[in-house]
Design a protein around this motif. Structure first.
Motif, PDB file in Angstrom:
ATOM      1  N   ALA A  80      15.711 121.262 113.070  1.00  0.00           N
ATOM      2  CA  ALA A  80      16.117 120.741 111.637  1.00  0.00           C
ATOM      3  C   ALA A  80      17.470 119.943 111.427  1.00  0.00           C
ATOM      4  O   ALA A  80      17.301 118.605 110.727  1.00  0.00           O
ATOM      5  N   SER A  81      18.300 120.079 112.916  1.00  0.00           N
ATOM      6  CA  SER A  81      19.027 118.944 112.742  1.00  0.00           C
ATOM      7  C   SER A  81      18.813 117.703 113.121  1.00  0.00           C
ATOM      8  O   SER A  81      18.995 116.366 112.700  1.00  0.00           O
ATOM      9  N   GLY A  82      17.069 117.135 113.921  1.00  0.00           N
ATOM     10  CA  GLY A  82      17.247 116.101 114.491  1.00  0.00           C
ATOM     11  C   GLY A  82      16.700 115.181 112.959  1.00  0.00           C
ATOM     12  O   GLY A  82      17.075 114.195 112.513  1.00  0.00           O
ATOM     13  N   SER A  83      15.382 116.286 112.239  1.00  0.00           N
ATOM     14  CA  SER A  83      15.683 115.827 110.408  1.00  0.00           C
ATOM     15  C   SER A  83      16.749 115.149 109.732  1.00  0.00           C
ATOM     16  O   SER A  83      16.682 114.390 109.294  1.00  0.00           O
ATOM     17  N   ALA A  84      18.140 116.499 110.082  1.00  0.00           N
ATOM     18  CA  ALA A  84      18.987 115.820 109.008  1.00  0.00           C
ATOM     19  C   ALA A  84      20.071 114.375 109.260  1.00  0.00           C
ATOM     20  O   ALA A  84      20.383 113.877 108.369  1.00  0.00           O
ATOM     21  N   ILE A  85      20.013 114.921 110.295  1.00  0.00           N
ATOM     22  CA  ILE A  85      20.854 113.733 110.894  1.00  0.00           C
ATOM     23  C   ILE A  85      20.196 112.323 111.709  1.00  0.00           C
ATOM     24  O   ILE A  85      18.934 112.254 111.713  1.00  0.00           O
ATOM     25  N   GLY A  86      20.828 111.512 110.768  1.00  0.00           N
ATOM     26  CA  GLY A  86      19.403 110.088 110.592  1.00  0.00           C
ATOM     27  C   GLY A  86      20.622 108.770 110.528  1.00  0.00           C
ATOM     28  O   GLY A  86      21.983 108.691 110.648  1.00  0.00           O
ATOM     29  N   LEU A  87      19.949 108.018 109.512  1.00  0.00           N
ATOM     30  CA  LEU A  87      20.744 106.862 108.618  1.00  0.00           C
ATOM     31  C   LEU A  87      21.563 107.394 108.085  1.00  0.00           C
ATOM     32  O   LEU A  87      22.529 106.592 107.643  1.00  0.00           O
ATOM     33  N   GLY A  88      21.235 108.292 107.475  1.00  0.00           N
ATOM     34  CA  GLY A  88      21.856 108.765 106.235  1.00  0.00           C
ATOM     35  C   GLY A  88      23.052 109.045 106.596  1.00  0.00           C
ATOM     36  O   GLY A  88      23.935 108.473 105.585  1.00  0.00           O
ATOM     37  N   ASN A  89      23.332 110.191 107.465  1.00  0.00           N
ATOM     38  CA  ASN A  89      24.435 110.206 107.491  1.00  0.00           C
ATOM     39  C   ASN A  89      25.630 108.604 108.045  1.00  0.00           C
ATOM     40  O   ASN A  89      26.566 108.482 107.479  1.00  0.00           O
ATOM     41  N   ILE A  90      25.335 108.032 109.352  1.00  0.00           N
ATOM     42  CA  ILE A  90      25.702 106.649 109.594  1.00  0.00           C
ATOM     43  C   ILE A  90      25.572 105.779 109.205  1.00  0.00           C
ATOM     44  O   ILE A  90      27.259 104.921 108.887  1.00  0.00           O
ATOM     45  N   TRP A  91      24.957 105.585 108.495  1.00  0.00           N
ATOM     46  CA  TRP A  91      24.731 103.911 107.675  1.00  0.00           C
ATOM     47  C   TRP A  91      24.997 104.306 106.434  1.00  0.00           C
ATOM     48  O   TRP A  91      25.456 103.738 106.288  1.00  0.00           O
ATOM     49  N   LYS A  92      24.102 105.488 105.713  1.00  0.00           N
ATOM     50  CA  LYS A  92      24.042 104.928 104.524  1.00  0.00           C
ATOM     51  C   LYS A  92      25.392 105.626 103.687  1.00  0.00           C
ATOM     52  O   LYS A  92      25.958 105.460 103.133  1.00  0.00           O
ATOM     53  N   PHE A  93      26.111 106.831 104.088  1.00  0.00           N
ATOM     54  CA  PHE A  93      27.304 107.626 104.164  1.00  0.00           C
ATOM     55  C   PHE A  93      28.300 106.652 103.125  1.00  0.00           C
ATOM     56  O   PHE A  93      29.058 106.184 102.903  1.00  0.00           O
ATOM     57  N   PRO A  94      28.618 106.325 104.589  1.00  0.00           N
ATOM     58  CA  PRO A  94      29.889 105.201 104.612  1.00  0.00           C
ATOM     59  C   PRO A  94      29.112 104.404 103.294  1.00  0.00           C
ATOM     60  O   PRO A  94      30.393 104.079 102.711  1.00  0.00           O
ATOM     61  N   TYR A  95      27.963 103.801 103.916  1.00  0.00           N
ATOM     62  CA  TYR A  95      28.197 102.224 102.681  1.00  0.00           C
ATOM     63  C   TYR A  95      28.528 102.826 100.603  1.00  0.00           C
ATOM     64  O   TYR A  95      28.524 102.387  99.815  1.00  0.00           O
ATOM     65  N   LEU A  96      27.669 104.267 101.074  1.00  0.00           N
ATOM     66  CA  LEU A  96      27.588 105.105  99.591  1.00  0.00           C
ATOM     67  C   LEU A  96      29.032 105.297  99.108  1.00  0.00           C
ATOM     68  O   LEU A  96      29.247 105.170  98.433  1.00  0.00           O
ATOM     69  N   ALA A  97      30.136 105.797 100.022  1.00  0.00           N
ATOM     70  CA  ALA A  97      31.259 106.156  99.614  1.00  0.00           C
ATOM     71  C   ALA A  97      32.193 105.190  98.811  1.00  0.00           C
ATOM     72  O   ALA A  97      31.995 104.911  98.744  1.00  0.00           O
ATOM     73  N   GLY A  98      31.578 103.750 100.238  1.00  0.00           N
ATOM     74  CA  GLY A  98      32.395 102.664  99.376  1.00  0.00           C
ATOM     75  C   GLY A  98      32.120 101.957  98.415  1.00  0.00           C
ATOM     76  O   GLY A  98      32.809 101.498  98.016  1.00  0.00           O
ATOM     77  N   LEU A 125      27.358  97.744 106.012  1.00  0.00           N
ATOM     78  CA  LEU A 125      28.863  98.347 106.034  1.00  0.00           C
ATOM     79  C   LEU A 125      28.836  98.473 107.452  1.00  0.00           C
ATOM     80  O   LEU A 125      29.810  97.695 108.447  1.00  0.00           O
ATOM     81  N   ILE A 126      28.029  99.037 108.475  1.00  0.00           N
ATOM     82  CA  ILE A 126      28.298  99.933 109.687  1.00  0.00           C
ATOM     83  C   ILE A 126      27.809  98.620 110.248  1.00  0.00           C
ATOM     84  O   ILE A 126      28.608  98.451 111.471  1.00  0.00           O
ATOM     85  N   PHE A 127      27.524  97.521 110.283  1.00  0.00           N
ATOM     86  CA  PHE A 127      26.627  97.175 111.010  1.00  0.00           C
ATOM     87  C   PHE A 127      27.397  95.267 111.514  1.00  0.00           C
ATOM     88  O   PHE A 127      27.762  95.008 112.362  1.00  0.00           O
ATOM     89  N   GLN A 128      28.683  95.575 110.366  1.00  0.00           N
ATOM     90  CA  GLN A 128      29.794  94.452 109.590  1.00  0.00           C
ATOM     91  C   GLN A 128      30.870  95.097 110.473  1.00  0.00           C
ATOM     92  O   GLN A 128      32.051  94.244 110.595  1.00  0.00           O
ATOM     93  N   THR A 129      30.998  96.403 110.734  1.00  0.00           N
ATOM     94  CA  THR A 129      32.256  96.988 110.666  1.00  0.00           C
ATOM     95  C   THR A 129      32.393  97.112 112.633  1.00  0.00           C
ATOM     96  O   THR A 129      33.611  96.788 112.966  1.00  0.00           O
ATOM     97  N   LEU A 130      30.845  98.228 112.825  1.00  0.00           N
ATOM     98  CA  LEU A 130      31.291  98.360 114.638  1.00  0.00           C
ATOM     99  C   LEU A 130      31.751  97.590 115.266  1.00  0.00           C
ATOM    100  O   LEU A 130      32.320  98.318 115.934  1.00  0.00           O
ATOM    101  N   PRO A 131      30.635  96.993 115.389  1.00  0.00           N
ATOM    102  CA  PRO A 131      30.933  95.839 116.033  1.00  0.00           C
ATOM    103  C   PRO A 131      32.145  95.267 116.837  1.00  0.00           C
ATOM    104  O   PRO A 131      33.146  95.042 117.653  1.00  0.00           O
ATOM    105  N   ILE A 132      33.323  95.283 115.420  1.00  0.00           N
ATOM    106  CA  ILE A 132      34.298  95.093 115.119  1.00  0.00           C
ATOM    107  C   ILE A 132      34.898  95.698 116.424  1.00  0.00           C
ATOM    108  O   ILE A 132      35.882  95.743 117.451  1.00  0.00           O
ATOM    109  N   ALA A 133      35.290  96.811 116.353  1.00  0.00           N
ATOM    110  CA  ALA A 133      35.746  97.898 117.217  1.00  0.00           C
ATOM    111  C   ALA A 133      35.361  97.755 118.787  1.00  0.00           C
ATOM    112  O   ALA A 133      36.178  97.844 119.300  1.00  0.00           O
TER     113      ALA A 133
END
Ligand code: TRP
Length: 450
Positions: free
Chosen positions: A21-39, A293-301
């Motif tokens: 169930a965590s495998g289903s829940a944790i995915g692009l939604g958390n890492i890719w989508k949540f940050p750009y929607l919040a932004g 968003l994540i693809f343009q920020t994380l590479p800098i870090a």
């Protein structure tokens, strides 16, 4: 229920269910989508509404959906049919299963394209040319990818093929093992990125953007998007968690397992946000830049960290695993149904449903280049499919699950299934009134009906 309805195997343990169930829940939604929607939706206020939705709507519906799955023990369509018969009510309820299957199918079509992006970044990281990359160059690299239909086509194809190859072998052993090392790994990588963010110039600004709610910056549509994101991130409203619940042994506490999964899911999204926004502000980037968003920020870090290309590579490998375990959950209801009802082998079922998703995914690939000018209601193909699924279809699926669990199923039945003790009354109140009313109100007001 230990009768003839036992159509599938069961998980080896409660841990196996929690992992799946965590495998289903944790995915692009958390890492890719949540940050750009919040932004895009003003930061803190969006995050606050999102958290409220997870607690008040997400968790009660997650408990209900898992419970329906465990009692029905089949694909979502047949589970709804069986449970409707058990409750001696209209078999029309099985259309909820159809709706869910369709949502999963539509979501996977674009999910696979974005997962393809993260696979490309595995190679970009290891090629070393991101070392000390500037913000401008990071954007240029991403825009090149976005404007190339060929590259996206290739990686979308690779991702779909990998997913279907795994699904055709059945959802068990491999998935369990993969999630067992993926989740702690992802967690460690995010903590590492957060450590980097903490020492960067933009930290204070990033944190205040994410956690200081300014409710004047939020619109009715943002509230809808926050709620849709709660459904999307927890993986609710389309039968993913229902089908995983169907493998859950009796007498395992559903409420405790789901609260754990929801907390882990939320934590990962917040850790990703905390990693990304300081980079945004330290480099004078726009939080509203959208899906890139994540693809343009994380590479800098990663570019500035010692050993960054190795960590960057590892990070995108883990994102790929997180995406695969979610993709499996998105297509499993369709595959289970095809093999139950159409007497198809799992392989054929996978081939047919995978092929459909793959074809539809072209629409998303072209949204970023060839078709970027074609819009409907001001949205390109990708944005439209995303909006309709996350913000309309999943919430409607969620309302149907809530109404079925709260009003159609008998109190004695749900009370024995859940074995929650005194917390049961809260769940029942939420599932009968609070959750469906809140979802209906948010959806109707955002589309301008009330
Ligand atoms: N929750 C996953 C993510 O955040 C995606 C996902 C899996 C999903 N199953 C789902 C989304 C069911 C909506 C519905 O990446």
């Amino acid at each position: 229920m230990t009768d003839q309805r036992f159509l599938h195997n069961q998980w080896s343990s409660r841990l196996a269910f929690v992992l799946a169930a965590s495998g289903s829940a944790i995915g692009l939604g958390n890492i890719w989508k949540f940050p750009y929607l919040a932004g895009e939706n003003g930061g803190g206020a969006f995050v606050a509404v999102y958290l409220l939705c997870v607690v008040a709507i997400g968790i009660p519906i997650m408990i209900a959906e898992t419970m329906l799955g465990r009692r029905g023990r089949q694909s979502p369509i047949n589970t709804m049919l069986t449970l409707a018969q058990e409750a001696k009510t209209s078999s029309a309820w099985h259309y909820a299963g159809w709706l869910g299957m369709l949502s999963g199918f539509l979501i996977l079509s674009y999910y696979s394209v974005i997962a393809g992006w993260s696979m490309i970044y595995i190679f970009k990281m290891s090629s070393g040319y991101l070392t000390h990359i500037s913000a401008d160059n990071a954007s240029r690299v991403f825009n090149e990818l976005k404007s190339s239909p060929e590259i996206q086509f290739i990686w979308h194809t690779v991702f779909m093929a990998t997913t279907m190859a795994i699904v055709s072998r059945g959802v068990s052993g491999g998935l369990e093992r993969a999630t067992r090392f993926m989740m702690p790994g992802l967690f460690i990588m995010l903590v590492l990125l957060d450590g980097y963010a903490m020492n960067s110039d933009g930290f204070a600004q990033g944190i205040s953007f994410l956690f200081k709610p300014d409710f004047s910056r939020i619109s009715g549509e943002s509230v809808l998007v926050a709620m849709g994101q709660a459904f999307f991130s927890l993986g609710l409203g389309m039968g993913s968690i229902m089908i995983y619940g169907s493998y859950l042994p009796d007498h395992v506490s559903i409420s405790r397992s789901t609260v754990f999964v929801a907390s882990a899911d939320t934590l990962v999204a917040l850790l990703a946000g905390v990693a990304i926004f300081p980079i945004v502000f330290a480099n004078h980037l726009e939080p509203t830049m959208g899906p890139g968003l994540i693809f343009q920020t994380l590479p800098i870090a990663f570019g500035q960290m010692p050993g960054g290309s190795l960590f960057g590579l590892l990070f995108f490998v883990l994102v790929f695993f997180a995406a695969i375990t979610s993709a499996i959950a998105l297509i499993e209801p369709a595959v289970a149904w095809l093999s139950e009802n159409r007497a198809m082998s799992r392989e054929t079922a996978c081939l047919r449903s995978g092929l459909g998703c793959w074809l539809l995914g072209f629409g998303t690939v072209f949204s970023f280049n060839l078709w970027s000018e074609n819009t409907w209601f001001g949205k390109n193909f990708f944005e439209l499919v995303d909006f309709i699924t996350a913000n309309i279809m999943l919430p409607v699926g969620g309302i149907l699950v809530a109404l079925f669990a709260g009003w159609v199923m008998k109190r004695e039945v749900t009370e024995t299934e859940l074995e929650m003790g005194p917390a049961y009354s809260y769940w029942r109140l939420a599932i009968r009134y609070a959750s469906p009313l809140a979802v209906a109100l948010v959806t109707l007001s955002a589309i301008g009906v009330v």
